[in-house]
Motif scaffolding. Sequence first.
Motif, PDB file in Angstrom:
ATOM      1  N   PRO A 260       0.806  -1.218   0.000  1.00 54.28           N
ATOM      2  CA  PRO A 260       0.000   0.000   0.000  1.00 54.28           C
ATOM      3  C   PRO A 260       0.841   1.271   0.000  1.00 54.28           C
ATOM      4  N   TYR A 261       2.128   1.153   0.265  1.00 51.83           N
ATOM      5  CA  TYR A 261       2.980   2.337   0.352  1.00 51.83           C
ATOM      6  C   TYR A 261       3.911   2.477  -0.841  1.00 51.83           C
ATOM      7  N   GLY A 262       3.786   1.546  -1.792  1.00 49.85           N
ATOM      8  CA  GLY A 262       4.722   1.606  -2.913  1.00 49.85           C
ATOM      9  C   GLY A 262       6.148   1.496  -2.436  1.00 49.85           C
ATOM     10  N   ALA A 263       6.359   0.710  -1.377  1.00 53.23           N
ATOM     11  CA  ALA A 263       7.681   0.661  -0.750  1.00 53.23           C
ATOM     12  C   ALA A 263       8.606  -0.354  -1.386  1.00 53.23           C
ATOM     13  N   ILE A 264       8.082  -1.143  -2.307  1.00 47.52           N
ATOM     14  CA  ILE A 264       8.930  -2.156  -2.918  1.00 47.52           C
ATOM     15  C   ILE A 264       9.212  -1.729  -4.344  1.00 47.52           C
ATOM     16  N   GLU A 265      10.472  -1.839  -4.706  1.00 50.09           N
ATOM     17  CA  GLU A 265      10.887  -1.363  -6.026  1.00 50.09           C
ATOM     18  C   GLU A 265      11.489  -2.506  -6.821  1.00 50.09           C
ATOM     19  N   ASP A 266      11.530  -2.294  -8.135  1.00 45.03           N
ATOM     20  CA  ASP A 266      12.262  -3.252  -8.969  1.00 45.03           C
ATOM     21  C   ASP A 266      13.734  -2.933  -8.825  1.00 45.03           C
TER      22      ASP A 266
ATOM     23  N   ARG B 244      12.946  -5.174  -4.288  1.00 44.84           N
ATOM     24  CA  ARG B 244      13.755  -4.716  -3.152  1.00 44.84           C
ATOM     25  C   ARG B 244      12.914  -3.757  -2.322  1.00 44.84           C
ATOM     26  N   VAL B 245      12.993  -3.924  -0.999  1.00 48.29           N
ATOM     27  CA  VAL B 245      12.187  -3.102  -0.113  1.00 48.29           C
ATOM     28  C   VAL B 245      12.913  -1.815   0.211  1.00 48.29           C
ATOM     29  N   ASN B 246      12.217  -0.711   0.081  1.00 52.21           N
ATOM     30  CA  ASN B 246      12.772   0.579   0.475  1.00 52.21           C
ATOM     31  C   ASN B 246      12.565   0.725   1.980  1.00 52.21           C
ATOM     32  N   GLU B 247      13.673   0.688   2.727  1.00 50.58           N
ATOM     33  CA  GLU B 247      13.567   0.672   4.182  1.00 50.58           C
ATOM     34  C   GLU B 247      12.912   1.924   4.739  1.00 50.58           C
TER      35      GLU B 247
END
Lengths: 658, 156
Positions: free
Chosen positions: A597-603, A619-622
Motif C-alpha cells: 500500500p505504500y509503494g515501498a517495494i521497487e524493482d 527490493r524493499v525501500n527501508e
Amino acid sequence: MARIGVFLCHCGENIGRTVDCAAVAAAALKLPGVVHAVDYKYMCSDPGQQMIKQAIAEKKLTGVVVGACSPRMHEPTFRRAAAEAGLNPYLLEMANLREHCSWVHDDRAAATAKAIDLVRVMVEKVKLNRGLYPIRVPIEPTALVVGGGIAGIQAALDIANGGKKVILVERSPSIGGHMARLSETFPTLDCSQCILTPRMVEVASHPNITLMTYAEVEAVEGFVGNFDVTIRRKARYVDWSKCTGCGDCWGKCPAKKIPSEFDAKLCNRTAIYRPFPQAVPNKPVIDRENCIMLTKGKCGACAKVCQRGAINFKDEDQLVKVKVGAVVLATGFELWDHSAYGEYGAGKLGDVIDGFQFERIASASGPTGGEMRRPSDGTEPKTVVFIQCCGSRDEKVGKAYCSKICCMYTAKHGMLYKHKVHDGRAIVFYMDVRATGKGYEEFVRRAVEADGVEYVRGRVSRIYRRSDGKLIVRGADTLAGRPVTIEADMVVLADAVIPRSGAEKVAQLFGVGYDTDGFYSEAHPKLRPVETAAAGVFLAGACQAPKDIPDAVAQASACAAKVLGLFSKPELEREPIIARVNENTCVHCRACIQACPYGAIEDHEIRDRKGHLIKTVARVNEGLCQGCGTCVAICRSNSIDLDGFTDEQVFSEISTLE
Amino acid sequence: MAHTETKTTETAAAGYSPRIVAFVCNWCTYAGADLAGTSRMLYPPNVRIVKLPCTGRIDPLFILKAFEGGADAVLVSGCHPGDCHYTSGNYHARRRWSIFRRLLDLTGIDERRLFFSWVSAAEGTKFAELIRDVTAKVAASGAFDPANPARRRPWK
C-alpha cells in the motif's frame, strides 16, 4: 545458545490476584533456554527495571520476556531498559498477562495455566528474535504546502518562521482562499480581508517561502523525508517580472462576459484578469480557455496597451521538480450544489443563493459595493429567508454529517443584513443551532436580541416564484405547531460543506486516504488529527473535515509543529519492523510490489561487473516500508520475510501452543 | 451489565476444553482485546492470541499449522474494511480467506472451525462477545483430531 530471562509482574494486585506469578516463574524456569525467572510486584518501576538490567548483565541474557501488562502499554519502557543494559531492544518481548488474562478471567487455575502458555509462546518467539537497528533516512528540510487558503498560509508561515524552507502551491492565481471572499467573520465581525491580507503579504515576502500560484501538483514519488514532487506551473501568458499590475490590460480586454469565480458568478470578469484587487501576487493571468487571441488567434488588445511589454502569448506550462521532506495538504472546501433540491428551485431561481454569494453581496469590494441588492433585478430585498442545513444532515442526498459552520455564518448573515437594511426582516429556518466555540453562543443571542433576526424551528418544504416576483417560502414552525408561509425577496441556503473538487486526485497522489464524503482521513480521529497514514503527509483545514477559521489555523499550526519536529533532526529514525527480500529466490513476479500500500517495494536490477543484467528482483525501500507484512503473505516463492514477525517466529509461536 | 462467562464448567460438560488460536492485527483487534481487558469483561480462557502487525500478514499456512497442532478452532480478526492501519492489508486478507475457506474442506478440516471477524480498537465488548460466541460454538462441535480430521463428532 539461548539464555532467556523471564520476568513476571504482579502489577500490584491487577495480575497477582488472579494469576499465580510465582508458579508461572517456576514453570518458565523449566523451559529449555530459560536461565532466569523471577516475579516482582511492579516490573515497570525503577527497582523492577533495575532487576532486568542487572540480570541481563549478570546472567549474560540473550533475550528477555516480560510477562506483564499489554505491550501497547510498556513495551517501549522495557525495551529502553534493555537497551540501557546493553541488550538490543528488539530482543525483548512481552507476554500480555493482564489485559488478555488476569483482567478477563476469574478462575485462578485456568488463568495461571493460560499465563504459563502465553509466557511459553513468547519465550519460543524471542529465541528467534534478531537484534534490529533503527533505520536512518536522510531528511530534506523543505516542506510543501498544497493549498493557499488560510490553513495553508498559516502552516507555511509557521514552518518558515521556524527556520525551514517552504514551497506553497496554489491552484488559482492568488492565495487567500475562501477567507478572501468573506465580508466579515464570526464572532468578532472582523473585516475578513483586513485580517487576512497582512498574512498574504507576509507569505509573499518571506525569505523562506517560495510561492507558486496558478500551479498544481502533478506527480509525487518518494517517501517521508525524501519526496520528489513535480509541480505544473500553468502558463500565465504574462511575464510577472515585467508586469507592474497597473491594470491597463484588463481595462481593454474585450472578453468581458466570463462569470467571476471569486464573486461566485454574480458578476463577470475579463479573460486577462486579477481575481481581486488585493490578490497576492498582484499580477494578472490570462485564462486560456476564454482568451480570444489564445483560442481564435485574433485580438491582442492587452499586448498593444501594455506599456511594459509584459504580455507573452507564447508562454507554456512549466514542469518544476522539487525535493521536499514533508507535505501539508490544505486543499480546503467548497459548497455543495443545491440544484439537487428541486423543492428549492433546483438552482434555477435567481434569488435563491448560497452563502458565498451572500458574502460577495455584503462585501464592500463585491459586485454591489456592499449594498444589499438581490441578483435578479438589483432591488433591495426587504424580507430575506435563511435556510440552515441545506444538504447537511440529509442522508437522502448522501451527506449525513453536520457542516459545522453554517449555524454561525447564518447568524452572521442575518446580522449583516439587518445592519444594512434596518427595516428589513431576516428569518432563519433551523433544525438546531450549533454555536459551540468561544463567544459563539453570545454571538447568536446578539443576532436574535440586539439585531432582531427571527428564528423559526422547522424545515422548508418548498420555494417557488410567484407571478409578482416574490419568492414564496413554505415551511413549518414546529415550536408553534403550525405551517408558515413567507413572502421573501431573497433566500440564502446554507449549503453543505464538501471537499474541493479535485481533492481526491491530490489524496491519491500522496497516498492519503479519504472517507465516503471525500474528506481526508487522519491517522487517528482523537489523538492524531493532523497526521495521516502516509508518513510525512499532514492535514490542515477543511480538507480533513468542515471547520471554521480558528480551528483551521490551530490545525495548520499543529501541522507546522509536526513538520518542524520531523525536520529537527538531520536523519529520520524509523522502527525497523520492515520486510526483507531474499534476492536469491525472488522470481520478480511483482506480486509484492503491487500489493504494497505504500509503494515501498521497487524493482531492482542485479548486474555483474560488466553491467550485464543477471536478474531483476524486488527490493524493499527501508525508509518507506511500514511493516504490515502483506507482501510476505502474498509472495509465492517464499522470498520475502518481515523482520520482527518472521515466518519462523510465527510458526514457532503456533507450534508452542499445541 | 452482566458479565456472563461460559467457563470450563460448560466446556467440561462437552468433555473437553477447546483450544482456540486467534491471529489478530496489532492495531485494531489486539487493541480491542486490550480494551476488553481494561473494561474487565470476562470471557472463557480458551483463546491464545498471536499478534501480527496486520491481517494481511497472515499466511494460510499459519492456519493449517494451527489445526495440524491440534487447535479446535482458529479465529482471524482485524480492522474493519476501510480502516486498515496499513490501508489495504485487511482487503488482501479478506480476498485470501474467501478462497481459502473452500480449500479447507478439501483438507478435511470443517470450514466452520475457522472464524473471521472485524474488531476495531474501540470494540472491547464485541471482542469479548466474539470469544464467548466462538468458544461456545466450538465446545458444541467437538474436539478436532488432526490425525484423523474426518473422524470428528458432528455439529449439534
